[in-house]
Design an enzyme around this catalytic site. Sequence first.
Site, PDB file in Angstrom:
ATOM      1  CD  GLU A 281     -12.949  72.942 -82.197  1.00  0.00           C
ATOM      2  OE1 GLU A 281     -12.062  73.743 -82.542  1.00  0.00           O
ATOM      3  OE2 GLU A 281     -13.439  72.921 -81.056  1.00  0.00           O
ATOM      4  CD  GLU A 284     -11.249  70.483 -88.414  1.00  0.00           C
ATOM      5  OE1 GLU A 284     -10.035  70.436 -88.682  1.00  0.00           O
ATOM      6  OE2 GLU A 284     -11.822  71.520 -87.996  1.00  0.00           O
ATOM      7  CB  CYS A 301     -11.336  78.810 -80.229  1.00  0.00           C
ATOM      8  SG  CYS A 301     -11.016  77.808 -78.770  1.00  0.00           S
ATOM      9  CB  SER A 321      -9.762  72.616 -85.324  1.00  0.00           C
ATOM     10  OG  SER A 321     -10.970  72.958 -85.952  1.00  0.00           O
ATOM     11  CE  LYS A 360     -10.377  85.459 -79.732  1.00  0.00           C
ATOM     12  NZ  LYS A 360     -10.697  84.453 -80.774  1.00  0.00           N
ATOM     13  CD  GLU A 363      -8.971  85.299 -84.004  1.00  0.00           C
ATOM     14  OE1 GLU A 363     -10.082  85.010 -84.485  1.00  0.00           O
ATOM     15  OE2 GLU A 363      -8.651  85.036 -82.837  1.00  0.00           O
ATOM     16  CD  GLU A 368      -4.812  84.152 -92.117  1.00  0.00           C
ATOM     17  OE1 GLU A 368      -4.373  83.595 -91.092  1.00  0.00           O
ATOM     18  OE2 GLU A 368      -4.168  85.016 -92.756  1.00  0.00           O
ATOM     19  CB  CYS A 505     -11.450  83.306 -72.535  1.00  0.00           C
ATOM     20  SG  CYS A 505     -11.104  82.417 -74.061  1.00  0.00           S
TER      21      CYS A 505
END
Length: 578
Positions: A281, A284, A301, A321, A360, A363, A368, A505
């Site tokens: 990150e 990037e 994230c 990102s 999650k 996710e 992908e 979190c």
Amino acid sequence: MEDMINLKINGMPVRVHKGTKILEAARLLHIDIPHLCYHPDQRIKARCRICSVEVVGKKRLLAACATECWEGMEVFTDTKVVRDTQRGILQLIMADHEENCLTCPRNGNCVLQQLCSRFNVLRPNLTHVAEHLTVRTGNPSLVHDPEKCVKCGRCIRVCKDVQGIEAIGFAGRSTGLKVTTPYEDDFTKTDCVLCGQCTVVCPVGALVERDDTDKVLDAIFDPAKKVIVQTAPSVRVALGDAFGLPNGSIVTKKMVAALRMIGFDKVFDTNYGADLTITEEACELIDRLKNNRKMPMTTSCCPAWVNFVEKHYPGEIEHLSSTKSPMSIFSAVLKTQYARQEKIAPENIFSVAVMPCIAKKYEARRPELGKNGNFDTDAVITTRGLIKLIKYIGIDFVNLQEDEFDDPMGESTGAGAIFGTTGGVMEAALRTAYEWLTGREMPTLEYTPVRGFEGIKEAQVKIDKYNLKIAVVHTLKNAALVMNKLQAGQCDYDFIEIMACPGGCVGGGGQPVTTTFAATKKRMSALYEIDRSSKLRRSHENPYLKKLYAEFLVSPGSDKAHQLLHTCYQARTKEFDF
């Protein structure tokens, strides 16, 4: 100085600040007035009336959660009329409530169950009138069982007031009143982003996460599977809550020992994945700055935040990102480089992630984030799921001997640890970006302007020739404020960290149901303590990370790194694909 008032509760004097509610005043005397709809982080609802108390001079009972104390007030919480009223309310609730507690995920951890036990309402004497309602299970993260709902409104308040989503609300009137989604659709077809905050505040089993603990145990019992677990940073500072330890207790080594006793073949640390996420990150961010690519860059994230952008702001997806989350990065490395090193066929690895987040689970099902039809992360269990497994095995968690993570993917830095709190991702990224842009270490690693519980924090950081404007945001209601500015062309930030849950979190939708803002703040402090005590505090210092790049990924931002550690996003209608 704030005005103080004096009153008596059950004949005992107490002095409180003006404006204090009876419920709060009683706690100062160690009196627990029963309550169901009340939640310390929400606006007062006074719906259930189980907190009714008798006040001298008043002809009717008053709700202790909503009534402010006054000078000379005399309150009684244990009279016969109070007790009869409370028992009557419980009888009415149970008459319209599914009664088979053994089928409920909240069995043994249910507020209604505790109240019925407390008031000896074990066999309701009213006719059972509950209507059979369909359980909604149409997504990988969230289960809605309306037959268990007590109509307290907690889920509605958190969805509207904290997240600004309003995916759930009241419908109908009188005996037909219910909590449901618009048009009674499944959550996947609403504005819901599967953050799970409703499951944290629900006092019963009406809203819970999908339980994958049996799936994990089946894999552990399968001799053909190498079952490997990773644990997120915020789990280790919340897990102790369920075992009587103070909020924010750091139980990392006991947690590792418990996971070994459950039967996992290897116990690794998601913080290693966080170090990789930060490294990519930061790379990037520097690339976007130097090449004037789509700015501002926002973190990606948090899966509920990503779902929010894809559903509500699809035109702004390019700001995200492309770096995968720590969980997904870890699982991708696990089934590639680690599998090669250990000579294990990837299909024989069963990858489990212990996360503070129910999003999650969704996710992990993104197509992908896998290869050849196989997912990188095979199962996600929440902190609550891990608590369930520990209790199932019969582990005496508090008295466990401590243990260490396995090498090499148990190696991590303090920067990876603070990933679990709002501002932590930003702070960790700045530590690496500053050093790479200037060739010098950041003068002060603890960057306090991005710390704290404020909803939107802004700061400016001078790094080499760049005067970086940054923002840190938590809760989706605050995220919407920033995204609306971005849409209107009024946003001049360069880098934005956004977390869906209050506090990040540490206050996630998969954390213990006792989670409150107060508990979340203590967990935040605990993660900063882990960082302060770490030998390595910058993500790019992680020795196994360096080895991974040298032997496999070449360098941060390389083509190989992009193939394995980056992903893409897509505009979505209200319905999720999985």
